[in-house]
Design a protein around this motif. Structure first.
Motif, PDB file in Angstrom:
ATOM      1  N   ASP A  54       0.823  -1.207   0.000  1.00  0.00           N
ATOM      2  CA  ASP A  54       0.000   0.000   0.000  1.00  0.00           C
ATOM      3  C   ASP A  54       0.857   1.256   0.000  1.00  0.00           C
ATOM      4  OD1 ASP A  54      -3.003  -0.830   0.317  1.00  0.00           O
ATOM      5  OD2 ASP A  54      -1.815  -2.238   1.481  1.00  0.00           O
TER       6      ASP A  54
ATOM      7  N   GLU B 175       2.801   4.474  -1.456  1.00  0.00           N
ATOM      8  CA  GLU B 175       2.497   5.458  -2.497  1.00  0.00           C
ATOM      9  C   GLU B 175       3.506   5.352  -3.644  1.00  0.00           C
ATOM     10  OE1 GLU B 175      -0.040   7.856  -2.392  1.00  0.00           O
ATOM     11  OE2 GLU B 175      -0.771   6.821  -0.598  1.00  0.00           O
TER      12      GLU B 175
ATOM     13  N   SER C 289      -3.818   1.555   6.098  1.00  0.00           N
ATOM     14  CA  SER C 289      -4.474   1.187   4.849  1.00  0.00           C
ATOM     15  C   SER C 289      -3.876  -0.124   4.370  1.00  0.00           C
ATOM     16  CB  SER C 289      -4.238   2.297   3.829  1.00  0.00           C
ATOM     17  OG  SER C 289      -5.036   2.097   2.714  1.00  0.00           O
TER      18      SER C 289
ATOM     19  N   ALA D 158      -5.734  -2.158   1.808  1.00  0.00           N
ATOM     20  CA  ALA D 158      -6.649  -2.703   0.796  1.00  0.00           C
ATOM     21  C   ALA D 158      -5.907  -3.400  -0.344  1.00  0.00           C
ATOM     22  CB  ALA D 158      -7.553  -1.608   0.251  1.00  0.00           C
ATOM     23  N   ASN D 159      -4.809  -2.822  -0.804  1.00  0.00           N
ATOM     24  CA  ASN D 159      -4.117  -3.455  -1.923  1.00  0.00           C
ATOM     25  C   ASN D 159      -3.388  -4.723  -1.471  1.00  0.00           C
ATOM     26  OD1 ASN D 159      -3.498  -3.374  -4.753  1.00  0.00           O
ATOM     27  ND2 ASN D 159      -1.374  -2.923  -4.174  1.00  0.00           N
TER      28      ASN D 159
ATOM     29  N   ALA E  98      -4.460  -6.634   0.937  1.00  0.00           N
ATOM     30  CA  ALA E  98      -5.535  -7.614   1.079  1.00  0.00           C
ATOM     31  C   ALA E  98      -5.997  -8.126  -0.287  1.00  0.00           C
ATOM     32  CB  ALA E  98      -6.708  -6.998   1.829  1.00  0.00           C
ATOM     33  N   ARG E  99      -6.058  -7.243  -1.269  1.00  0.00           N
ATOM     34  CA  ARG E  99      -6.490  -7.669  -2.607  1.00  0.00           C
ATOM     35  C   ARG E  99      -5.535  -8.727  -3.151  1.00  0.00           C
ATOM     36  NH1 ARG E  99      -3.881  -7.398  -7.458  1.00  0.00           N
ATOM     37  NH2 ARG E  99      -2.994  -5.476  -6.655  1.00  0.00           N
TER      38      ARG E  99
ATOM     39  N   ASN F 228      -5.811 -11.913  -1.105  1.00  0.00           N
ATOM     40  CA  ASN F 228      -7.084 -12.551  -1.446  1.00  0.00           C
ATOM     41  C   ASN F 228      -6.995 -13.294  -2.772  1.00  0.00           C
ATOM     42  OD1 ASN F 228      -9.894 -12.989  -0.874  1.00  0.00           O
ATOM     43  ND2 ASN F 228     -10.393 -11.517  -2.482  1.00  0.00           N
ATOM     44  N   GLN F 229      -6.312 -12.688  -3.753  1.00  0.00           N
ATOM     45  CA  GLN F 229      -6.114 -13.385  -5.031  1.00  0.00           C
ATOM     46  C   GLN F 229      -5.337 -14.679  -4.812  1.00  0.00           C
ATOM     47  OE1 GLN F 229      -4.207 -10.696  -7.807  1.00  0.00           O
ATOM     48  NE2 GLN F 229      -6.158  -9.821  -8.478  1.00  0.00           N
TER      49      GLN F 229
ATOM     50  N   VAL G 165     -14.327   8.606  18.872  1.00  0.00           N
ATOM     51  CA  VAL G 165     -14.551   7.502  17.936  1.00  0.00           C
ATOM     52  C   VAL G 165     -14.612   7.990  16.496  1.00  0.00           C
ATOM     53  CG1 VAL G 165     -15.735   6.006  19.571  1.00  0.00           C
ATOM     54  CG2 VAL G 165     -17.062   7.641  18.247  1.00  0.00           C
ATOM     55  N   ASN G 166     -14.811   9.291  16.313  1.00  0.00           N
ATOM     56  CA  ASN G 166     -14.935   9.788  14.937  1.00  0.00           C
ATOM     57  C   ASN G 166     -13.592  10.002  14.265  1.00  0.00           C
ATOM     58  OD1 ASN G 166     -17.761   9.927  14.820  1.00  0.00           O
ATOM     59  ND2 ASN G 166     -17.667  11.721  16.160  1.00  0.00           N
TER      60      ASN G 166
ATOM     61  N   SER H  34     -10.361  -5.353   9.117  1.00  0.00           N
ATOM     62  CA  SER H  34     -10.465  -4.882   7.727  1.00  0.00           C
ATOM     63  C   SER H  34      -9.927  -5.923   6.765  1.00  0.00           C
ATOM     64  CB  SER H  34      -9.647  -3.603   7.509  1.00  0.00           C
ATOM     65  OG  SER H  34     -10.149  -2.564   8.267  1.00  0.00           O
TER      66      SER H  34
ATOM     67  N   LEU I 286     -12.176  -8.949   6.459  1.00  0.00           N
ATOM     68  CA  LEU I 286     -13.421  -8.625   5.753  1.00  0.00           C
ATOM     69  C   LEU I 286     -13.148  -8.513   4.259  1.00  0.00           C
ATOM     70  CD1 LEU I 286     -15.059  -5.987   8.126  1.00  0.00           C
ATOM     71  CD2 LEU I 286     -16.054  -8.187   7.480  1.00  0.00           C
ATOM     72  N   LEU I 287     -12.054  -7.836   3.905  1.00  0.00           N
ATOM     73  CA  LEU I 287     -11.693  -7.710   2.492  1.00  0.00           C
ATOM     74  C   LEU I 287     -11.464  -9.087   1.874  1.00  0.00           C
ATOM     75  CD1 LEU I 287      -9.339  -4.616   2.859  1.00  0.00           C
ATOM     76  CD2 LEU I 287     -11.467  -4.651   1.560  1.00  0.00           C
TER      77      LEU I 287
ATOM     78  N   GLU J 193     -12.966 -11.787   2.830  1.00  0.00           N
ATOM     79  CA  GLU J 193     -14.160 -12.602   3.033  1.00  0.00           C
ATOM     80  C   GLU J 193     -13.980 -13.707   4.057  1.00  0.00           C
ATOM     81  OE1 GLU J 193     -16.640 -13.823  -0.293  1.00  0.00           O
ATOM     82  OE2 GLU J 193     -15.024 -13.041  -1.520  1.00  0.00           O
TER      83      GLU J 193
ATOM     84  N   SER K 126     -15.783  -3.917   2.828  1.00  0.00           N
ATOM     85  CA  SER K 126     -16.554  -4.924   2.108  1.00  0.00           C
ATOM     86  C   SER K 126     -15.595  -6.046   1.716  1.00  0.00           C
ATOM     87  CB  SER K 126     -17.141  -4.307   0.846  1.00  0.00           C
ATOM     88  OG  SER K 126     -16.122  -4.116  -0.114  1.00  0.00           O
TER      89      SER K 126
ATOM     90  N   ILE L 242     -13.446  -7.966  -1.110  1.00  0.00           N
ATOM     91  CA  ILE L 242     -12.934  -7.546  -2.412  1.00  0.00           C
ATOM     92  C   ILE L 242     -13.736  -8.303  -3.462  1.00  0.00           C
ATOM     93  CG2 ILE L 242     -10.953  -7.611  -3.954  1.00  0.00           C
ATOM     94  CD1 ILE L 242      -9.259  -7.230  -1.349  1.00  0.00           C
TER      95      ILE L 242
ATOM     96  N   ASN M 153      -9.453 -12.231  -8.738  1.00  0.00           N
ATOM     97  CA  ASN M 153      -8.906 -12.991  -9.874  1.00  0.00           C
ATOM     98  C   ASN M 153      -9.841 -13.018 -11.078  1.00  0.00           C
ATOM     99  OD1 ASN M 153      -6.347 -13.846  -8.899  1.00  0.00           O
ATOM    100  ND2 ASN M 153      -7.362 -15.351  -7.593  1.00  0.00           N
TER     101      ASN M 153
END
Lengths: 626, 626
Positions: free
Chosen positions: A95, A97, A133, A135-136, A138-139, A142-143, A169-170, A183, A186-187, A189, B612, B614, B618
């Motif tokens: 993740d 930059e 962060s 997400a990438n 996890a992506r 996940n693959q 909390v905000n 996170s 969840l990403l 599944e 959510s 992903i 694949n």
């Protein structure tokens, strides 16, 4: 070799690992750490940490062989799979930059996991995400998970959670590694091959916050030598809180891995550190620099109480979902017996055992009558014709023909010749009323005198929200909604209990109220203590508590449960979609008991902080027939 | 009778209803409101409002006939189903603390819905929940929905949202009826037969907050006579904001229902109110007390602009999901032509149309060359052998044999005899690169001179979060994950756009950069304006904008879209689980474009406020082959 022998314990916790640096001489790594060091496995880097794909491509002269730590031929397949957990390069940052670093990271991760899979390693350790962060990362993981046959992926995470209770909390200033895990999974599944390896640090978060991890798929806890204190004799030891954590890890099949340089200066050890690792043979004894730490962990393991007989019997049922329609009701005798002893029963003359089954309550009733010198006339009512056969031979065998009358009939429809002073039954399920005790006893109530009593005289069901990722994954594996709308009997073990249980439905017998309905509706509010941090609810643990007679009660609600009783496991109500709660959040839950002429069922939902679907509408997935 | 004729409009909005009081003479109710009053349907109570089941049971002498408004025989089946929307008793309160009221409410609701179902009514109006808590109401409605064949249930809700921008999001003081709807439909699992009927009040919430309802299944808006102002002549009329709302309702197939007592004292009307409803025949003309209100609504309907030719063509495609693999690429001609006109092209000699298809770009190129007096040599490259046949006959027909060479070959593999000054293509999909324009043009780039140009020279995809309950339900109806991980081409209509679109991926041609990868990764943050209130995201609308040449662009991104172009509908990326956003929340979205040697696909996820899964890992569910 294992940490020790503990009667009945066959869990993974017996094995202890050690984290190692990159070394392309894997046979040496294994020999040094396992044969000489007495560890059971190594956590070893798979690839030279200097490797970067983007640098390789520019250097066209190379042979194209990646700088892995040893080919598959240097160790036997069983050595690779049994004793090596692969460590993915820790420099990767998916993740970032920086595009080049991000692409290099993705390429390397894919190469290393493919290599681990080729070696059939049992597990690979993924480095902790570099920031919040992920997400990438996890992506990409996940693959890889979609194509991974059996290798587990352990996501490394520091065991940290900032303790600022006043935290807004905000604002996203929370420093809670559980949230990163949440996170990430969840990403991905909730993929069943994705687990956690926790880096244990010298300071620990609150007990409530630690507890969350026991509901998660944690496979290993990596203890740095920095975590260890020094005892009076100069040896490494752990703080009381760390010891409690280790105890919890052992009880939840989580493995310990030791890591880092030795920081305790034991006279004998020092000489080993100074000497060359490859030739660590002093005084004819092979000594590993982390051996004192391993010895201490082994000591903690061996010091644990042996498993109780009951625990050893139950161990195979831990977190194993069972059909909820199997009654587990064969151990009420002792308790009922106690009830009779405590009461004088001098006025009791006619006793009916409704649902006599194979006769344990008949026997207990007669025994109690004898001890209290009470004259008794017993009717044993049983609708199962097969059980009636057993009852007849029992009565004959015991010579009870003049005392016990066997009635082969459904208690709801029997036309009795006289009314009873006492009705005894053992129709309770794990959730109290879930085996239709209310409907059966309502039907039998006309058999009871106006001033007669029922044993049990009342019962209440309880629920509490739990984190239970293993159970969630087991339910999910069926890939349908029906299994998510079914309650299961299960010996709950690998779970986190997020709030104390609260009562749900109560039934009294005999039912003297004007409202004869056995429909029930209850709305509950659970507060999650804010030092727990964020938490995930996978469903609800359910229990019961029954009042047998006067102050004698029997049940499995944890705070009041009857000791040494293992007839009932708790019940588990799943949620179709797990719900994440913010720190200190309030959870609003609704439970219904619904009846129609042919069946009884439960419906349930979460209404706050977010609404779930209403589960099991009309009893479409799970019901008990009348 | 319908409000009027509007060319091309066949929607339900043409019909206007009226809410009536309980009356067991249904033939009179219909005659008075429809035949005499010119309304199209009535919203009529089904049951005497004085009925309470708990009172009935005590009164054992009754015949057991429920006090319904007329039997099924008093009206014909088509009258019942075509002109009556049943109103469920408004006193019911299924979330009352009062057990008797709650049970009475449940019994009555079940009886009335069963009756409506027996009458085959198209819809029933459910009264608004009495408080914020609606779980038991939802549980009961959800049970009924499972067994309902075709009757729709409309949940009545006031169109309110408190406007306090400074409201603390942590306290539950929000007064937003959308949130009640959101809980209710989540509890009922987005059931497709559950819709909304909005009670329009004299004051309206903000435009952003109103907009949310256009992404929901709203069937009717009930306008109380209190909403109406009085015009200079004493007639009822609506404020500008209310007129805009009515316009929106008409454009989204939502029906208007008038309700309440007349509050405008028109001389003629007054006499009617004073007279008996049953004998409302004055001056030989039947007049309904709400007729002036209906006339005004009819006036608003008739005043609307007729549907444009393009809208009439598209109306059948509104919110209809289409396979994303159907290229809709047959209308680039006019734009490309314009491009050629704007540029002088004096140096252009060799032009290649890559992906010539049936020849529109060949024709446009030659036309442009003629108009600018430029001598042109055209290669028409096409890999589809069937299209090549068409091209050959076109060239012969037009006499272009000396100018146009037809190349039956994949542009990526053609061995060209010379290089081109300009490459023209029309390979764009609704999401820009989704029909693999990048891969095709990269493959054709070697056909272009170093200083040659590509038309288009670049293109960018865009997404924006949307509420789209109709699309969500259509995807959900397939009952599998694959359909939730597929992008659809769809004429978006019944949606709420929750934030402006943002750019996702950009491709430039020719690609002069050193990084030739067509993988892309973008992370986006969408802020939902806080006056919108809470909102639900069902997925993302996707668009593209292409720069054809210099400043000439073409696209469907709403803020810059090319007018009167209907070759491309937007694309829709669904979310497997819709995400509810708090007021003013920020949404973090990740999109990936992934390539492997055989295919290209997208993956997407939401990372904040909650993660959510992903989607489409694949490319398991949706991909485009290379």
């Amino acid at each position: 070799m294992p940490l020790g022998q503990r009667a009945g314990d066959k869990s993974e916790s017996r094995y202890c690992g050690v984290e190692t640096e990159f070394n392309d001489d894997m046979p040496h790594v294994l020999a040094f750490n396992l044969s000489h060091g007495s560890f059971d496995f190594v956590l070893a880097p798979l690839m030279d940490p200097a490797y970067r794909p983007s640098l390789m491509q520019k250097d066209n002269g190379v042979s194209g062989v990646l700088p892995f730590a040893g080919s598959d031929l240097v160790l036997s397949p069983s050595q690779w799979s049994g004793h090596v957990v692969g460590k993915v390069s820790s420099w990767i940052d998916l993740d970032s930059e920086d595009d080049i670093l991000r692409c290099d990271s993705e390429t390397t991760l894919k190469q290393e996991i493919a290599w681990a899979s080729h070696l059939s390693l049992q597990a690979c350790l993924l480095p902790a995400p570099k920031g919040k962060s992920c997400a990438n990362y996890a992506r990409c993981v996940n693959q890889l998970l979609q194509g991974l046959s059996s290798t587990q992926l352990w996501l490394r995470l520091p065991l940290v959670k900032s303790d600022s209770e006043t935290m807004d909390v905000n604002t996203d200033t929370s420093d809670d590694s559980w949230e990163i895990w949440n996170s990430f999974r969840l990403l991905c599944e909730h993929h069943s091959q994705l687990s956690v390896a926790l880096d244990v640090l010298s300071s620990l978060p609150s007990v409530n916050s630690l507890g969350r991890w026991f509901g998660e798929s944690v496979r290993a806890a990596i203890f740095s030598t920095d975590c260890f204190l020094t005892n009076a004799r100069g040896y490494p030891c752990l703080s009381k809180r760390h010891q409690n954590l280790v105890h919890g890890l052992f009880n939840h099949s989580m493995q310990i891995v030791l890591s880092g340089e030795p920081v305790h200066s034991l006279p004998k050890i020092n000489s080993h550190i100074a000497s060359n690792d490859n030739d660590n043979n002093v005084d004819g004894v092979q000594k590993h620099p982390l051996r004192p730490y391993l010895d201490y962990v082994g000591y903690l393991y061996q010091r644990m109480d042996p498993l109780l007989e009951q625990e050893r019997l139950e161990i195979g049922y831990r977190d194993y979902l069972q059909s909820p329609l199997q009654p587990l009701m064969d151990n009420l005798e002792a308790q009922t017996y106690e009830t009779f002893e405590k009461d004088t029963m001098k006025y009791i003359q006619v006793l009916m055992v409704v649902g006599a089954g194979r006769g344990p309550l008949v026997r207990a009733s007669l025994q109690a009558a004898e001890e209290t010198g009470c004259k008794l006339k017993v009717y044993a009512v049983e609708k199962n014709p097969n059980a009636v056969v057993t009852l007849h031979s029992l009565v004959k065998l015991e010579g009870w023909e003049n005392i016990v009358s066997i009635i082969s009939c459904d208690m709801r429809y029997w036309d009795a010749p006289e009314k009873a002073d006492i009705l005894v039954s053992e129709l309770l399920g794990s959730f109290g009323d879930n085996e239709l005790s209310p409907e059966c006893l309502d039907g039998a109530q006309r058999l009871l005198k106006d001033d007669g009593i029922s044993i049990p005289s009342s019962y209440t069901s309880f629920i509490q929200p739990v984190t239970a990722s293993k159970l969630y994954n087991d339910v999910k594996s069926h890939k349908d909604i029906a299994h998510f709308e079914t309650a299961y009997v299960v010996k709950l073990h690998n779970i986190a209990r997020l709030a104390p249980p609260q009562p749900v439905f109560t039934f009294d017998h005999p039912n003297r109220s004007t409202d004869k309905s056995n429909n029930r509706y209850t709305k509950l509010q659970f507060g999650i203590t804010s030092d727990t941090g964020s938490a995930m609810i996978h469903g609800f643990a359910g229990y019961f508590d029954a009042t047998l007679y006067k102050e004698v009660h029997l049940g499995i609600e944890p705070s009041t449960s009857t000791p040494n009783m293992f007839s009932w496991f708790p019940i588990f109500f799943p949620l179709r979609t797990p719900i994440t709660l913010s720190p200190g959040a309030s959870l609003e839950v609704h439970f219904w008991r619904c009846c129609c002429p042919t069946k009884v069922w439960y419906e349930w939902c979460v209404a706050s902080p977010a609404s779930s679907p209403i589960h099991n509408s009309n009893g479409r997935s799970y019901w008990v027939g009348l």
